[in-house]
Design an enzyme around this catalytic site. Sequence first.
Site, PDB file in Angstrom:
ATOM      1  CG  HIS A  46      -0.289   0.010   2.411  1.00  0.00           C
ATOM      2  ND1 HIS A  46       0.348   1.064   3.416  1.00  0.00           N
ATOM      3  CD2 HIS A  46      -0.190  -1.333   3.182  1.00  0.00           C
ATOM      4  CE1 HIS A  46       0.742   0.502   4.273  1.00  0.00           C
ATOM      5  NE2 HIS A  46       0.686  -0.838   4.167  1.00  0.00           N
ATOM      6  CB  CYS A 105       1.589  -5.119   5.155  1.00  0.00           C
ATOM      7  SG  CYS A 105       0.360  -6.119   5.982  1.00  0.00           S
TER       8      CYS A 105
END
Length: 260
Positions: free
Chosen positions: A195, A211
């Site tokens: 992301h 993440c």
Amino acid sequence: MFSVFFRTRPDAPYSAPSGRRSALRVAASLLLALTVSGCIHAGVDREVPPPVIRNAAFAPLYDARPDERFAIPATDVSHLDPDYLRQEVAYPRAEEPGTVVVDTGSRHLYLVQEGGRAIRYGIGVGKAGLSWAGRARVGRKAEWPRWTPTAAMIAREPERNGPWRGGMAAGLSNPLGARALYLYQGDRDTLYRIHGTNEPDTIGLAVSSGCIRMFNQDIIHLYQRVPVGAKVVVLSPADSIMPEPPMEVAAGDFVPNEHL
């Protein structure tokens, strides 16, 4: 009272009084010192080189994106390690073109190209990003995604993440940034995400949460090139790729190719 100076012979050279000679010598010495020290312009124009702006060649890749749903400001990359800025590099592994390879050990993500090449991006790696390695696929994609912290994230940083237990709407302050790729194994969501970020200075670092984060300009670039179903390989630290040295280029010498 006045004084009159006589020459001894009509053709004798004139000799100034000793006091005047001393004054002339002092004036000449002062003029020479000023000239040497640069206080008097000697008539030589020296061209001053323009200041060198670090990573100026990469700056166009991180320009503002006013056309986005939420206008993205330019990312200042002048102080960042160029190793983590988007560039095409040699790729030593055997994954097929179109594969996304996440190297958490070196803080890079590769989009494999034809001919042993890849587009390399810098990433920041959160604890969730370090907790898993293996093979997956892009199961879902989202533009300007909503973010909801996990229970573990709320427990780890309650003051920061607790207020958003019900979810945070999309926007520039959203930790997922401008785009997100959701990784699946079969029909199961791995909870592993690639992301954007609202903290660009964390690219290249290990961070406390999340993440795999990328510059917003980079996740948009990757998102446009990776379809749902694309293969993803997350390398273990033991399989980390030794990156080639970053490009050392002057601003006028770097022309991004069609991949960048």
